[in-house]
Design a protein around this motif. Sequence first.
Motif, PDB file in Angstrom:
ATOM      1  N   ALA A 232      14.497  -3.538  -1.090  1.00 17.22           N
ATOM      2  CA  ALA A 232      14.970  -2.904  -2.318  1.00 17.22           C
ATOM      3  C   ALA A 232      14.263  -1.562  -2.524  1.00 17.22           C
ATOM      4  CB  ALA A 232      14.706  -3.823  -3.503  1.00 17.22           C
ATOM      5  N   ASN A 234      11.860   1.180  -4.085  1.00 15.35           N
ATOM      6  CA  ASN A 234      10.510   1.147  -4.656  1.00 15.35           C
ATOM      7  C   ASN A 234       9.605   0.031  -4.116  1.00 15.35           C
ATOM      8  OD1 ASN A 234       9.660   3.219  -6.345  1.00 15.35           O
ATOM      9  ND2 ASN A 234       9.068   1.753  -7.926  1.00 15.35           N
ATOM     10  N   ALA A 235      10.037  -0.652  -3.047  1.00 18.01           N
ATOM     11  CA  ALA A 235       9.223  -1.751  -2.505  1.00 18.01           C
ATOM     12  C   ALA A 235       7.967  -1.211  -1.832  1.00 18.01           C
ATOM     13  CB  ALA A 235      10.046  -2.567  -1.523  1.00 18.01           C
ATOM     14  N   GLY A 236       7.999   0.076  -1.462  1.00 17.38           N
ATOM     15  CA  GLY A 236       6.847   0.675  -0.780  1.00 17.38           C
ATOM     16  C   GLY A 236       7.124   0.933   0.698  1.00 17.38           C
ATOM     17  N   SER A 238       8.418   3.580   2.306  1.00 15.25           N
ATOM     18  CA  SER A 238       7.958   4.885   2.823  1.00 15.25           C
ATOM     19  C   SER A 238       6.437   4.927   2.884  1.00 15.25           C
ATOM     20  CB  SER A 238       8.496   6.018   1.956  1.00 15.25           C
ATOM     21  OG  SER A 238       9.914   5.958   1.931  1.00 15.25           O
ATOM     22  N   THR A 239       5.798   4.278   1.911  1.00 13.47           N
ATOM     23  CA  THR A 239       4.331   4.203   1.929  1.00 13.47           C
ATOM     24  C   THR A 239       3.872   3.498   3.203  1.00 13.47           C
ATOM     25  OG1 THR A 239       4.435   3.970  -0.475  1.00 13.47           O
ATOM     26  CG2 THR A 239       2.334   3.426   0.585  1.00 13.47           C
ATOM     27  N   ILE A 251       8.590  11.022   2.071  1.00 11.77           N
ATOM     28  CA  ILE A 251       8.248  11.252   0.655  1.00 11.77           C
ATOM     29  C   ILE A 251       8.100   9.910  -0.048  1.00 11.77           C
ATOM     30  CG2 ILE A 251       9.041  12.223  -1.543  1.00 11.77           C
ATOM     31  CD1 ILE A 251      10.664  14.251   0.118  1.00 11.77           C
ATOM     32  N   SER A 253       7.492   8.156  -3.866  1.00 11.25           N
ATOM     33  CA  SER A 253       7.428   8.377  -5.319  1.00 11.25           C
ATOM     34  C   SER A 253       7.794   7.085  -6.020  1.00 11.25           C
ATOM     35  CB  SER A 253       8.377   9.496  -5.744  1.00 11.25           C
ATOM     36  OG  SER A 253       9.639   8.951  -6.074  1.00 11.25           O
ATOM     37  N   ASP A 254       7.473   7.005  -7.322  1.00  7.73           N
ATOM     38  CA  ASP A 254       7.810   5.779  -8.034  1.00  7.73           C
ATOM     39  C   ASP A 254       9.237   5.834  -8.580  1.00  7.73           C
ATOM     40  OD1 ASP A 254       7.491   7.616  -9.971  1.00  7.73           O
ATOM     41  OD2 ASP A 254       5.894   6.574 -11.064  1.00  7.73           O
ATOM     42  N   ILE A 255       9.964   6.877  -8.205  1.00 10.27           N
ATOM     43  CA  ILE A 255      11.381   6.945  -8.597  1.00 10.27           C
ATOM     44  C   ILE A 255      12.206   6.094  -7.621  1.00 10.27           C
ATOM     45  CG2 ILE A 255      13.360   8.488  -8.894  1.00 10.27           C
ATOM     46  CD1 ILE A 255      11.231  10.737  -9.400  1.00 10.27           C
ATOM     47  N   GLY A 281      16.290   2.459   0.110  1.00 10.15           N
ATOM     48  CA  GLY A 281      16.235   1.146  -0.531  1.00 10.15           C
ATOM     49  C   GLY A 281      17.638   0.657  -0.848  1.00 10.15           C
ATOM     50  N   ASN A 331       4.565  -6.865  -0.358  1.00 14.67           N
ATOM     51  CA  ASN A 331       3.726  -5.673  -0.544  1.00 14.67           C
ATOM     52  C   ASN A 331       3.133  -5.664  -1.967  1.00 14.67           C
ATOM     53  OD1 ASN A 331       2.562  -3.186   0.074  1.00 14.67           O
ATOM     54  ND2 ASN A 331       4.350  -2.027  -0.648  1.00 14.67           N
ATOM     55  N   LYS A 332       2.234  -4.740  -2.172  1.00 19.08           N
ATOM     56  CA  LYS A 332       1.603  -4.510  -3.484  1.00 19.08           C
ATOM     57  C   LYS A 332       0.772  -5.714  -3.935  1.00 19.08           C
ATOM     58  CE  LYS A 332       5.315  -1.322  -4.856  1.00 19.08           C
ATOM     59  NZ  LYS A 332       6.045  -0.660  -5.916  1.00 19.08           N
ATOM     60  N   ASP A 334      -2.168  -5.770  -4.390  1.00 22.64           N
ATOM     61  CA  ASP A 334      -3.236  -5.319  -5.295  1.00 22.64           C
ATOM     62  C   ASP A 334      -2.826  -5.470  -6.763  1.00 22.64           C
ATOM     63  OD1 ASP A 334      -1.394  -3.258  -4.297  1.00 22.64           O
ATOM     64  OD2 ASP A 334      -2.386  -1.937  -5.745  1.00 22.64           O
ATOM     65  N   ALA A 347       0.232  -1.912   0.986  1.00 27.00           N
ATOM     66  CA  ALA A 347       0.378  -0.704   1.812  1.00 27.00           C
ATOM     67  C   ALA A 347      -0.474   0.424   1.249  1.00 27.00           C
ATOM     68  CB  ALA A 347       1.843  -0.289   1.869  1.00 27.00           C
ATOM     69  N   LEU A 348      -0.736   0.334  -0.062  1.00 31.71           N
ATOM     70  CA  LEU A 348      -1.481   1.402  -0.717  1.00 31.71           C
ATOM     71  C   LEU A 348      -2.986   1.273  -0.521  1.00 31.71           C
ATOM     72  CD1 LEU A 348      -0.618   3.798  -2.497  1.00 31.71           C
ATOM     73  CD2 LEU A 348      -1.093   2.368  -4.503  1.00 31.71           C
TER      74      LEU A 348
HETATM   75  N1  LIG Z   1       0.147  -0.733  -6.391  1.00 32.06           N
HETATM   76  C1  LIG Z   1       0.791  -0.466  -5.297  1.00 32.06           C
HETATM   77  N2  LIG Z   1       1.733   0.495  -5.284  1.00 32.06           N
HETATM   78  C2  LIG Z   1       2.379   0.753  -4.119  1.00 32.06           C
HETATM   79  C3  LIG Z   1       2.104   0.059  -2.936  1.00 32.06           C
HETATM   80  N3  LIG Z   1       2.910   0.525  -1.968  1.00 32.06           N
HETATM   81  C4  LIG Z   1       3.657   1.494  -2.524  1.00 32.06           C
HETATM   82  N4  LIG Z   1       3.346   1.626  -3.821  1.00 32.06           N
HETATM   83  C5  LIG Z   1       3.924   2.551  -4.806  1.00 32.06           C
HETATM   84  O1  LIG Z   1       5.269   2.187  -5.022  1.00 32.06           O
HETATM   85  C6  LIG Z   1       6.065   3.352  -5.297  1.00 32.06           C
HETATM   86  C7  LIG Z   1       7.248   3.392  -4.336  1.00 32.06           C
HETATM   87  O2  LIG Z   1       6.776   3.608  -3.036  1.00 32.06           O
HETATM   88  P1  LIG Z   1       7.710   4.147  -1.891  1.00 32.06           P
HETATM   89  O3  LIG Z   1       6.938   4.032  -0.638  1.00 32.06           O
HETATM   90  O4  LIG Z   1       8.278   5.451  -2.230  1.00 32.06           O
HETATM   91  O5  LIG Z   1       8.841   3.031  -1.960  1.00 32.06           O
HETATM   92  P2  LIG Z   1      10.202   2.953  -1.114  1.00 32.06           P
HETATM   93  O6  LIG Z   1      10.423   1.507  -0.796  1.00 32.06           O
HETATM   94  O7  LIG Z   1      10.168   3.885   0.033  1.00 32.06           O
HETATM   95  O8  LIG Z   1      11.252   3.412  -2.202  1.00 32.06           O
HETATM   96  P3  LIG Z   1      12.706   4.049  -1.971  1.00 32.06           P
HETATM   97  O9  LIG Z   1      12.597   5.175  -0.996  1.00 32.06           O
HETATM   98  O10 LIG Z   1      13.085   4.515  -3.330  1.00 32.06           O
HETATM   99  O11 LIG Z   1      13.610   2.963  -1.494  1.00 32.06           O
HETATM  100  C8  LIG Z   1       5.121   4.541  -5.129  1.00 32.06           C
HETATM  101  O12 LIG Z   1       4.668   4.911  -6.409  1.00 32.06           O
HETATM  102  C9  LIG Z   1       3.980   3.975  -4.307  1.00 32.06           C
HETATM  103  O13 LIG Z   1       2.762   4.633  -4.504  1.00 32.06           O
HETATM  104  C10 LIG Z   1       1.086  -0.954  -2.973  1.00 32.06           C
HETATM  105  O14 LIG Z   1       0.743  -1.605  -1.982  1.00 32.06           O
HETATM  106  N5  LIG Z   1       0.473  -1.148  -4.175  1.00 32.06           N
END
Ligand SMILES: Nc1nc2c(ncn2[C@@H]2O[C@H](COP(=O)(O)OP(=O)(O)OP(=O)(O)O)[C@@H](O)[C@H]2O)c(=O)[nH]1
Length: 442
Positions: A232, A234-236, A238-239, A251, A253-255, A281, A331-332, A334, A347-348
């Motif tokens: 989905a 914002n799952a993280g 790209s991080t 890139i 972002s939390d968008i 996502g 993920n996440k 923390d 991942a963060l």
């Molecule tokens: N607390 C926390 N935040 C995380 C973690 N991984 C990613 N984030 C945050 O989640 C938000 C979304 O991260 P992205 O990596 O952009 O997520 P994405 O799945 O690529 O999102 P889309 O490209 O929109 O599909 C960012 O604000 C990240 O900093 C984690 O392990 N812990």
Amino acid sequence: MEQRQINSSTICAISTPPGTGGIATARISGPQAIEIVSKIWRGANLTDTKSHTAHFGTIFDPETGQHLDDGVVTVFRGPRSYTGEDTIEITVHGSKWIQRELINLMIRQGAEIADRGEFTRRAVVNGRLDIAEAEAVADMIAADSRTAARIALSHIRGEYSSELEALRNKLINLAALTELELDFSEEDVNFADRSQLLDLAREVNRKVTSLAESFATGRAIKEGIRVAIAGATNAGKSTLLNRLLGEEKAIVSDIHGTTRDVIEDTAEINGLLFRFIDTAGLRATSDPIEQIGINRARQAISNADITLWLVDSANPTLPTEKDPKTIILYNKTDIASAPEGALAISALTDLDLNPLLEELTRQAAPMQINPAQTVTNARHYQALIKASQSSARIIDALQTTLPTDLIAQDIRETITHLATITTPITTPLLLQEIFQHFCVGK
Ligand SMILES: Nc1nc2c(ncn2[C@@H]2O[C@H](COP(=O)(O)OP(=O)(O)OP(=O)(O)O)[C@@H](O)[C@H]2O)c(=O)[nH]1
Ligand SMILES: [Mg+2]
């Protein structure tokens, strides 16, 4: 391209990468190699030196008497050289000017500039390598992981060619037995012989088919095992991609809906090359651009060898379909806890991605292969598919008691398809096609 007279011309090129380096190596190969280098060389008498010996001395311009550089020459006498001809490698300091001048000096003394892959091509023409082994040399130069290099080395050493040779011998045996059957057919030994022939044909077909099937793995190893990072928004994802690659490639972002395009790159993990693919996502959207990104994401998932489905532990979205190639990763951790026993990371914040890397390596385990039986070359794959089809026809023919001469034709055809993989092919076009992927100097 004009075909050069291989046996009478002497070729030269820089074999190290273009640009400035600590040192650079030029190669010269052909009947005049020793004579040409002797004219620009002060040091040991190259006409007398033993093969496979290196000598320190000076390179100079015989027309002006000016020194170019000090360097080392290594002499390889034909036919025990890479090309099968007299070959000399000259190592000098790696300035661009010195490299250019060295080549110019050799050309003024009668050498010609080598074409792409011409040294290897000469090795083939002179019987030092078969085509499959020569192609493996290009694979070795391009190898990006331990496993890719291991396969290429095995193929250079002829282990793969020997597998093909063994199959060819089986087919020749099959042809001989078919002839035999033809001779005795009037005496009614027909039936017993056919079952023996059938066993042999099935064995050949099984091996050829399994070689062809190994191409899926072989290609994945060469180009990277495709891992689609999906889930989905914002799952993280790209991080995680950035963490796996060790650079800020995508890139973050939390968008929701940040990633639109498919972003990919490779990383070597435990000796295997993985190609990580970050995707948009998955969610229902009315944004047409985001929708295109989501379609691309679905395409990437269906082409992937492994899908890494990333779940936000605080807001879990699981895949709708179960698929054996999917790894679920929470993920996440923390900010929210993952279900007991689930594969989970942050991942963060996690410094250690090892549990994930081990799971990826485990998923790729079927790809830990026997190098001699792994096909990495599309041309070979096509020949093997044809050999697989014609050897299947041998089996059909034996079962439906078709006349022996028709069977013999399918056997011959199978042998021919296998032969194109290793035997020097004389069509200049195909040779050119194969060697154009080489660098100059190899
Ligand atoms: N607390 C926390 N935040 C995380 C973690 N991984 C990613 N984030 C945050 O989640 C938000 C979304 O991260 P992205 O990596 O952009 O997520 P994405 O799945 O690529 O999102 P889309 O490209 O929109 O599909 C960012 O604000 C990240 O900093 C984690 O392990 N812990
Ligand atoms: Mg993203």
